[in-house]
Design a protein around this motif. Structure first.
Motif, PDB file in Angstrom:
ATOM      1  N   LEU A 164     -38.367 -27.560 -14.372  1.00 59.65           N
ATOM      2  CA  LEU A 164     -37.462 -28.697 -14.474  1.00 59.65           C
ATOM      3  C   LEU A 164     -36.038 -28.168 -14.587  1.00 59.65           C
ATOM      4  CD1 LEU A 164     -39.295 -31.082 -16.956  1.00 59.65           C
ATOM      5  CD2 LEU A 164     -38.482 -31.709 -14.689  1.00 59.65           C
ATOM      6  N   ILE A 165     -35.173 -28.606 -13.697  1.00 61.46           N
ATOM      7  CA  ILE A 165     -33.772 -28.203 -13.721  1.00 61.46           C
ATOM      8  C   ILE A 165     -32.965 -29.387 -14.228  1.00 61.46           C
ATOM      9  CG2 ILE A 165     -31.805 -27.481 -12.310  1.00 61.46           C
ATOM     10  CD1 ILE A 165     -33.960 -26.209 -10.405  1.00 61.46           C
ATOM     11  N   ILE A 170     -33.375 -32.850 -11.997  1.00 62.32           N
ATOM     12  CA  ILE A 170     -33.126 -34.153 -12.613  1.00 62.32           C
ATOM     13  C   ILE A 170     -31.768 -34.135 -13.296  1.00 62.32           C
ATOM     14  CG2 ILE A 170     -34.392 -33.480 -14.714  1.00 62.32           C
ATOM     15  CD1 ILE A 170     -35.196 -36.454 -15.004  1.00 62.32           C
ATOM     16  N   PHE A 171     -31.092 -35.255 -13.257  1.00 67.61           N
ATOM     17  CA  PHE A 171     -29.787 -35.405 -13.894  1.00 67.61           C
ATOM     18  C   PHE A 171     -29.983 -36.292 -15.123  1.00 67.61           C
ATOM     19  CE2 PHE A 171     -28.990 -35.007  -9.260  1.00 67.61           C
ATOM     20  CZ  PHE A 171     -28.389 -33.755  -9.281  1.00 67.61           C
ATOM     21  N   PRO A 172     -30.182 -35.692 -16.297  1.00 68.00           N
ATOM     22  CA  PRO A 172     -30.551 -36.462 -17.493  1.00 68.00           C
ATOM     23  C   PRO A 172     -29.511 -37.479 -17.948  1.00 68.00           C
ATOM     24  CG  PRO A 172     -31.011 -34.113 -17.796  1.00 68.00           C
ATOM     25  CD  PRO A 172     -30.188 -34.242 -16.558  1.00 68.00           C
ATOM     26  N   GLU A 173     -28.265 -37.339 -17.499  1.00 66.66           N
ATOM     27  CA  GLU A 173     -27.244 -38.315 -17.871  1.00 66.66           C
ATOM     28  C   GLU A 173     -27.497 -39.669 -17.202  1.00 66.66           C
ATOM     29  OE1 GLU A 173     -23.402 -35.373 -18.217  1.00 66.66           O
ATOM     30  OE2 GLU A 173     -24.660 -35.388 -16.417  1.00 66.66           O
ATOM     31  N   GLY A 174     -28.246 -39.648 -16.112  1.00 68.64           N
ATOM     32  CA  GLY A 174     -28.625 -40.888 -15.453  1.00 68.64           C
ATOM     33  C   GLY A 174     -27.605 -41.419 -14.469  1.00 68.64           C
ATOM     34  N   ARG A 204     -23.408 -40.299 -12.535  1.00 66.31           N
ATOM     35  CA  ARG A 204     -22.327 -39.324 -12.474  1.00 66.31           C
ATOM     36  C   ARG A 204     -21.328 -39.576 -13.595  1.00 66.31           C
ATOM     37  NH1 ARG A 204     -20.871 -39.753  -6.178  1.00 66.31           N
ATOM     38  NH2 ARG A 204     -21.721 -41.837  -6.552  1.00 66.31           N
ATOM     39  N   THR A 205     -20.875 -38.509 -14.219  1.00 65.19           N
ATOM     40  CA  THR A 205     -19.927 -38.609 -15.326  1.00 65.19           C
ATOM     41  C   THR A 205     -18.680 -37.805 -15.001  1.00 65.19           C
ATOM     42  OG1 THR A 205     -20.899 -36.695 -16.437  1.00 65.19           O
ATOM     43  CG2 THR A 205     -21.781 -38.853 -17.016  1.00 65.19           C
ATOM     44  N   ALA A 206     -17.615 -38.067 -15.732  1.00 66.08           N
ATOM     45  CA  ALA A 206     -16.376 -37.315 -15.570  1.00 66.08           C
ATOM     46  C   ALA A 206     -16.473 -35.992 -16.318  1.00 66.08           C
ATOM     47  CB  ALA A 206     -15.197 -38.128 -16.094  1.00 66.08           C
ATOM     48  N   PRO A 207     -15.756 -34.953 -15.864  1.00 71.44           N
ATOM     49  CA  PRO A 207     -15.753 -33.681 -16.589  1.00 71.44           C
ATOM     50  C   PRO A 207     -15.354 -33.891 -18.046  1.00 71.44           C
ATOM     51  CG  PRO A 207     -14.713 -33.412 -14.450  1.00 71.44           C
ATOM     52  CD  PRO A 207     -14.948 -34.885 -14.622  1.00 71.44           C
ATOM     53  N   GLY A 208     -16.154 -33.344 -18.946  1.00 67.37           N
ATOM     54  CA  GLY A 208     -15.873 -33.476 -20.361  1.00 67.37           C
ATOM     55  C   GLY A 208     -16.441 -34.736 -20.992  1.00 67.37           C
ATOM     56  N   GLU A 209     -16.939 -35.662 -20.183  1.00 66.84           N
ATOM     57  CA  GLU A 209     -17.514 -36.901 -20.711  1.00 66.84           C
ATOM     58  C   GLU A 209     -18.943 -36.645 -21.194  1.00 66.84           C
ATOM     59  OE1 GLU A 209     -18.559 -41.486 -19.246  1.00 66.84           O
ATOM     60  OE2 GLU A 209     -17.786 -40.001 -17.820  1.00 66.84           O
ATOM     61  N   HIS A 210     -19.262 -37.136 -22.367  1.00 62.50           N
ATOM     62  CA  HIS A 210     -20.594 -36.964 -22.932  1.00 62.50           C
ATOM     63  C   HIS A 210     -21.261 -38.323 -23.078  1.00 62.50           C
ATOM     64  CE1 HIS A 210     -18.911 -33.100 -25.006  1.00 62.50           C
ATOM     65  NE2 HIS A 210     -19.106 -32.945 -23.710  1.00 62.50           N
ATOM     66  N   VAL A 211     -22.416 -38.475 -22.495  1.00 62.48           N
ATOM     67  CA  VAL A 211     -23.173 -39.726 -22.596  1.00 62.48           C
ATOM     68  C   VAL A 211     -24.570 -39.405 -23.109  1.00 62.48           C
ATOM     69  CG1 VAL A 211     -21.867 -40.784 -20.711  1.00 62.48           C
ATOM     70  CG2 VAL A 211     -24.008 -39.576 -20.212  1.00 62.48           C
ATOM     71  N   PRO A 212     -25.231 -40.358 -23.763  1.00 66.76           N
ATOM     72  CA  PRO A 212     -26.602 -40.114 -24.231  1.00 66.76           C
ATOM     73  C   PRO A 212     -27.529 -39.788 -23.057  1.00 66.76           C
ATOM     74  CG  PRO A 212     -25.695 -42.107 -25.227  1.00 66.76           C
ATOM     75  CD  PRO A 212     -24.740 -41.697 -24.139  1.00 66.76           C
ATOM     76  N   LEU A 213     -28.361 -38.802 -23.253  1.00 70.17           N
ATOM     77  CA  LEU A 213     -29.277 -38.407 -22.194  1.00 70.17           C
ATOM     78  C   LEU A 213     -30.480 -39.336 -22.149  1.00 70.17           C
ATOM     79  CD1 LEU A 213     -29.268 -34.502 -22.503  1.00 70.17           C
ATOM     80  CD2 LEU A 213     -27.624 -36.041 -21.409  1.00 70.17           C
ATOM     81  N   LYS A 214     -30.984 -39.554 -20.940  1.00 67.65           N
ATOM     82  CA  LYS A 214     -32.165 -40.390 -20.755  1.00 67.65           C
ATOM     83  C   LYS A 214     -33.409 -39.603 -21.188  1.00 67.65           C
ATOM     84  CE  LYS A 214     -29.550 -43.491 -18.811  1.00 67.65           C
ATOM     85  NZ  LYS A 214     -29.161 -44.717 -19.543  1.00 67.65           N
ATOM     86  N   PRO A 215     -34.401 -40.270 -21.762  1.00 67.76           N
ATOM     87  CA  PRO A 215     -35.568 -39.571 -22.309  1.00 67.76           C
ATOM     88  C   PRO A 215     -36.575 -39.098 -21.270  1.00 67.76           C
ATOM     89  CG  PRO A 215     -35.824 -41.929 -22.599  1.00 67.76           C
ATOM     90  CD  PRO A 215     -34.445 -41.724 -22.029  1.00 67.76           C
ATOM     91  N   GLY A 216     -36.374 -39.483 -20.009  1.00 65.21           N
ATOM     92  CA  GLY A 216     -37.360 -39.141 -18.985  1.00 65.21           C
ATOM     93  C   GLY A 216     -37.659 -37.664 -18.894  1.00 65.21           C
ATOM     94  N   ILE A 217     -36.636 -36.833 -19.020  1.00 62.71           N
ATOM     95  CA  ILE A 217     -36.868 -35.395 -18.862  1.00 62.71           C
ATOM     96  C   ILE A 217     -37.737 -34.844 -19.984  1.00 62.71           C
ATOM     97  CG2 ILE A 217     -34.718 -34.740 -20.048  1.00 62.71           C
ATOM     98  CD1 ILE A 217     -34.616 -32.375 -18.027  1.00 62.71           C
ATOM     99  N   ALA A 218     -37.587 -35.368 -21.190  1.00 57.73           N
ATOM    100  CA  ALA A 218     -38.422 -34.916 -22.295  1.00 57.73           C
ATOM    101  C   ALA A 218     -39.885 -35.291 -22.050  1.00 57.73           C
ATOM    102  CB  ALA A 218     -37.927 -35.509 -23.611  1.00 57.73           C
ATOM    103  N   ALA A 219     -40.094 -36.496 -21.530  1.00 58.72           N
ATOM    104  CA  ALA A 219     -41.458 -36.922 -21.214  1.00 58.72           C
ATOM    105  C   ALA A 219     -42.055 -36.056 -20.109  1.00 58.72           C
ATOM    106  CB  ALA A 219     -41.456 -38.391 -20.801  1.00 58.72           C
ATOM    107  N   MET A 220     -41.247 -35.743 -19.096  1.00 59.32           N
ATOM    108  CA  MET A 220     -41.721 -34.907 -17.997  1.00 59.32           C
ATOM    109  C   MET A 220     -42.093 -33.512 -18.485  1.00 59.32           C
ATOM    110  SD  MET A 220     -38.799 -36.051 -15.271  1.00 59.32           S
ATOM    111  CE  MET A 220     -39.289 -34.983 -13.906  1.00 59.32           C
ATOM    112  N   ALA A 221     -41.228 -32.931 -19.310  1.00 56.89           N
ATOM    113  CA  ALA A 221     -41.472 -31.575 -19.804  1.00 56.89           C
ATOM    114  C   ALA A 221     -42.729 -31.519 -20.651  1.00 56.89           C
ATOM    115  CB  ALA A 221     -40.260 -31.094 -20.603  1.00 56.89           C
ATOM    116  N   ALA A 222     -42.906 -32.516 -21.538  1.00 58.49           N
ATOM    117  CA  ALA A 222     -44.082 -32.534 -22.396  1.00 58.49           C
ATOM    118  C   ALA A 222     -45.355 -32.773 -21.580  1.00 58.49           C
ATOM    119  CB  ALA A 222     -43.926 -33.617 -23.462  1.00 58.49           C
TER     120      ALA A 222
END
Length: 238
Positions: free
Chosen positions: A75-76, A150-154, A156-174
Motif C-alpha cells: 500500500l502506497i 491510495i491518497f488517504p486525504e481523499g 487534492r490539498t494545498a502544500p502545507g494543508e493538513h486534513v483528517p485522513l480517511k480510514p479506508g487505508i487502515a482497513a485495507m492494511a489490516a
C-alpha cells in the motif's frame, strides 16, 4: 515566461491525451493486456512535457524503501496535491493500481482504459457498501501482485494543508496485512489543484520507511507523522 510555458504544456498535453485516447480503441478491442503499458507510456510522455516545457526538476528519494517493502503487493499512502501525483506512480512501480473515484470510469476515452489498466474505482457515497467494495478490490489487487496507490486525504490539498485522513487505508492494511509506504510531496507548488499556471522549480517525491499494519487505530497517525518528517527533508535538500 511561466505563462507561455504553461500554455504550451497545457495545449501539448491535451493534444497528446486526445490522440492517445483515440489510439487506445484498438487496445480496448483487441489487446486489453496492453492497457497498463499504454497508460504508462502516456504518463511518461506527459511528465516529460512537464519537466522539459515547465522547467521542473523532479527529485525522488527513498526508492530503496519500495524494495524494503518487497516490491510485490503493498500500500502506497501518498499525499495528493496535484495531477502529477496520479501520474508518477505509473513510472515508479511495476504494476500500480490506484484507488480512484468511481465517477472517473465514466469519462469518455479515459474511463474504460482506467478499468482495463487495473485501477480500483470506488463509489465513495455508497457508505458501508463502498468499504466492502474497497476491501474486495484490495484482495483482487493483492492476488494479482499489484502495488496499490491510495491518497488517504481523499482529495487534492494545498502544500502545507493538513486534513483528517480517511480510514479506508487502515482497513485495507489490516485486511490484507500489507506494509504501508508513506509518501510526501510538494507537487502542488508547481502543478496546483485546477491551476492553469505551472511553475518551475524542484519538485520532491519523498518515499518513507514502510509501516507495519499491526495497529489499525494508530496507523493514520503514523502516516501523518511520517509525512511531516519527510516534508522537513524538502527544505534541507534545497
Amino acid at each position: 515566461m511561466a505563462l507561455l510555458r504553461s500554455i504550451l504544456f497545457n495545449v501539448t498535453a491535451f493534444v497528446l491525451t486526445l490522440i492517445m485516447g483515440v489510439g487506445a480503441f484498438p487496445i480496448r478491442w483487441f489487446a486489453k493486456r496492453l492497457a497498463l503499458p499504454y497508460a504508462k507510456l502516456w504518463s511518461r510522455l506527459v511528465l516529460m512535457l512537464f519537466r522539459d516545457i515547465c522547467g521542473v526538476d523532479v527529485r525522488i528519494t527513498g526508492l530503496e524503501n519500495l524494495t524494503a517493502a518487497g516490491n510485490g503487493p503493498m500500500l502506497i499512502a501518498s499525499q495528493h496535491q496535484s495531477a502529477f501525483d496520479t501520474l508518477i506512480w505509473m513510472l515508479l512501480v511495476p504494476s500500480p493500481s490506484y484507488v480512484m473515484k468511481g465517477e472517473l470510469r465514466r469519462i469518455p476515452l479515459l474511463g474504460p482504459m482506467l478499468i482495463l489498466a487495473g485501477m480500483m474505482p470506488i463509489e465513495r457515497a455508497a457508505g458501508a457498501k463502498a468499504m466492502r467494495a474497497l476491501l474486495r478490490e484490495t484482495e483482487n489487487a493483492v492476488e494479482a501482485g499489484k502495488q496499490i496507490v491510495i491518497f488517504p486525504e481523499g482529495t487534492r490539498t494545498a502544500p502545507g494543508e493538513h486534513v483528517p485522513l480517511k480510514p479506508g487505508i487502515a482497513a485495507m492494511a489490516a485486511y490484507a496485512g500489507l506494509p504501508v509506504v508513506p509518501v510526501a510531496t510538494n507537487s502542488g507548488l508547481f502543478w496546483g489543484r485546477n491551476a492553469f499556471l505551472k511553475r518551475s522549480g524542484v519538485l520532491h517525491v519523498a518515499i518513507g520507511t514502510p509501516l507495519a499494519p499491526t495497529n489499525r487505530k494508530l496507523l493514520l497517525g503514523e502516516i501523518e507523522e511520517s509525512w511531516r518528517a519527510l516534508e522537513q527533508g524538502f527544505v534541507a535538500r534545497d
